[in-house]
Design an enzyme around this catalytic site. Structure first.
Site, PDB file in Angstrom:
ATOM      1  N   GLU A 133       4.043 -37.690 -14.643  1.00 20.97           N
ATOM      2  CA  GLU A 133       4.650 -36.421 -14.233  1.00 20.97           C
ATOM      3  C   GLU A 133       4.780 -35.588 -15.499  1.00 20.97           C
ATOM      4  OE1 GLU A 133       8.877 -34.457 -13.327  1.00 20.97           O
ATOM      5  OE2 GLU A 133       8.627 -36.484 -12.538  1.00 20.97           O
TER       6      GLU A 133
ATOM      7  N   CYS B   7      12.255 -30.496 -14.277  1.00 21.90           N
ATOM      8  CA  CYS B   7      10.795 -30.412 -14.138  1.00 21.90           C
ATOM      9  C   CYS B   7      10.395 -29.577 -12.933  1.00 21.90           C
ATOM     10  CB  CYS B   7      10.202 -31.809 -14.017  1.00 21.90           C
ATOM     11  SG  CYS B   7      10.516 -32.868 -15.452  1.00 21.90           S
TER      12      CYS B   7
END
Length: 525
Positions: free
Chosen positions: A259, A298
């Site tokens: 990620e 994020c």
């Protein structure tokens, strides 16, 4: 203030202090040293061997349902220590209580969800992937695909922004699958993850060696990764690119889930004009995503895409909301947005803002007249900044640069097709949100953006009170994204188990293939 302590590492079923150079963990508001960490001198060979050879078989001797019950026991353990976790988050991450809740209570909720999901798998030890398929005309010879837990270790290299949730959203799937975990939390905020591991280890919930934590440098970890180990990394795209070239992956074919950076978008559809409910929802969500956890998520909105004719109205409405944000020391109850995690992160954010200002105008800058509450100029506090680019198609930096803080860019578009094209300019993102007064109007852009985003979050007035939020990652939904976002997948309900299993085709006599259904359950991932 108490004397800083050296946080120990837990490897091979033992607590061990690093014996080399120490790194200080600090309070990002006061600058005080809270603790020290060091991973120097650890016997990493023993750590990996113990996890693979002792913890792994012990975990896999339990059924999915039994492992699910262990997750429920972890939930109970963590709930009993929530107050301590909140205090650590305030001191080490600079977060206000509501932001700490996203990390701590989000972690607990995710574990609880997987405990419930795992219970549905019952006493099985094998997952069945699809039905048996005959390979002979008379049906005497057939094939069935099965999923079995990988006999290796799950190594997590985590980011600084979610030390609790980042650990448990990964560990929930790994432990439910029967795979032992070694977590290397980001050094700057490692205290919370280390403390949670310590509490779970002390509770005796898991077989020894099932959960290890290494605080400090990650040096030497990838060298120990073998062909049946899996690695999950959360961090920058540059670091991810370097990791992917390591022999652990290029030669030993270990699996890696990434990620990485993500320039997530929120898209105001043309029908959502000023004064409509969808317009107000959009404004609230953009402002909220800029300020929650000081923008250190994020999944935060980095680009707010709006019809050109609504640009000024949106800019004024978001600025008005941001003007009411109080930034400073999270210990003060009047503060709504705490600090960044470190002074180094503050420098990175300010540099990023300057980089974007080369092509975007400043629509709101809370730092120009900022009076941080109970926090001085040397703290890691940064007030929200809204930038703007009226012609989104003319931009480059705003579509390439993620500033990991309370910063977003308002971007104008000409029509719906251009809006979709601009959202795609990020080359793969974790999430995009759509805002419209008409649910059906969002169908076409939702499907168009699904190929370049891990999650599409659509909001109309009917779900104003029930929608879960652009940036909130729910364990039932996929977390991850294609392209620049890393190409990884986490969560998504029982889909999370796939990463920790090996799929195999077992071919043989029909009687053998039928016998595979014993002690097994169909996998719906």
């Amino acid at each position: 203030m108490s004397t800083p302590v050296l946080l120990e590492n837990h490897v091979a079923g033992q607590w061990v202090a690093g014996n080399g150079e120490r790194t200080a963990l600090t309070d990002p508001v006061t600058g005080d040293t809270l603790a020290y960490v060091s991973s120097a001198g650890l016997d990493l060979d023993a750590a990996f061997a113990f996890a693979r050879e002792r913890a792994g078989p012990a975990l896999r001797a339990l059924s999915y349902g039994e492992r699910a019950r262990r997750l429920a026991q972890i939930v109970t353990t963590l709930q009993a220590n929530r107050d301590d976790y909140y205090a650590i988050a305030t001191a080490n991450s600079g977060t206000v209580a509501s932001d700490s809740a996203l990390d701590i209570d989000g972690a607990i909720y995710t574990l609880s969800t997987y405990a419930k999901l795992g219970a549905t798998l019952g006493d099985a030890h094998t997952l069945l992937d699809g039905a048996a398929v005959p390979l002979a005309k008379d049906g005497s010879f057939a094939v069935r695909h099965v999923l079995r837990p990988t006999p290796g270790v799950a190594l997590f290299i985590n980011a600084f922004n979610f030390p609790a949730w980042g650990l448990w959203e990964k560990a929930a799937g790994a432990l439910l699958a029967g795979v032992p975990v070694i977590v290397k939390p980001a050094t700057s905020t490692a205290w919370l993850a280390q403390r949670m591991v310590a509490d779970v280890v002390a509770a005796g919930v898991l077989p020894p060696g099932s959960l290890s934590v290494i605080c400090g440098s990650a040096a030497g970890l990838l060298e120990r990764v073998g062909p049946f180990d899996v690695v999950s990394f959360t961090g920058s795209a540059d670091t991810a690119a370097a990791l992917r070239t390591h022999p652990a992956f290029t030669e030993r074919s270990a699996r890696i889930n990434v990620e990485a950076d993500s320039l997530n978008s929120a898209l105001l559809l043309p029908d959502a004009a000023p004064g409509t409910a969808a317009f107000e929802q959009f404004v609230r969500e953009v402002a909220r995503e800029m300020t929650v956890k000081s923008g250190q998520k994020c999944t935060a909105i980095r680009r707010a895409l709006v019809p050109g004719e609504h640009f000024d109205a949106v800019a004024a409405a978001i600025a008005e909301r941001l003007a009411g944000t109080t930034v400073g020391n999270p210990r003060n109850e009047t503060v709504k947005t705490g600090s960044l995690v470190s002074v180094a992160q503050k420098r990175a954010v300010l540099d990023g803002i300057a980089h974007l200002r080369a092509e975007a105008e400043t629509l709101y800058d809370g730092n120009r007249a900022a009076a941080f509450v109970d926090a001085g100029p040397d703290s890691a506090c940064v007030a929200p900044v809204l930038l703007g680019l009226r012609d989104g198609a003319a931009g480059q930096r705003v579509h390439d640069t993620e500033v990991f803080g309370p910063v977003a860019t308002l971007i104008g578009y000409r029509n719906a097709d251009e809006a979709v094209a601009l959202a795609r300019r990020a080359q793969g993102s974790l999430v995009v949100s759509l805002f419209s007064n008409d649910a059906l109007a969002m169908r076409e852009p939702a499907l168009a953006l699904a190929s370049t985003h891990g999650r599409v979050h659509a909001v109309d007035p009917s779900v104003a009170k029930t929608q879960t939020g652009h940036g909130n990652v729910m364990p039932q939904a996929l977390h991850g994204g294609p392209g620049r976002a890393g190409g990884g997948e986490e969560l998504g309900g029982l889909r999370a188990l796939r990463f920790y299993h090996v799929r195999a085709a077992i071919q043989g006599p029909a009687a053998l293939v039928e016998a595979l259904t014993q002690d097994a359950v169909a996998w719906a991932g």
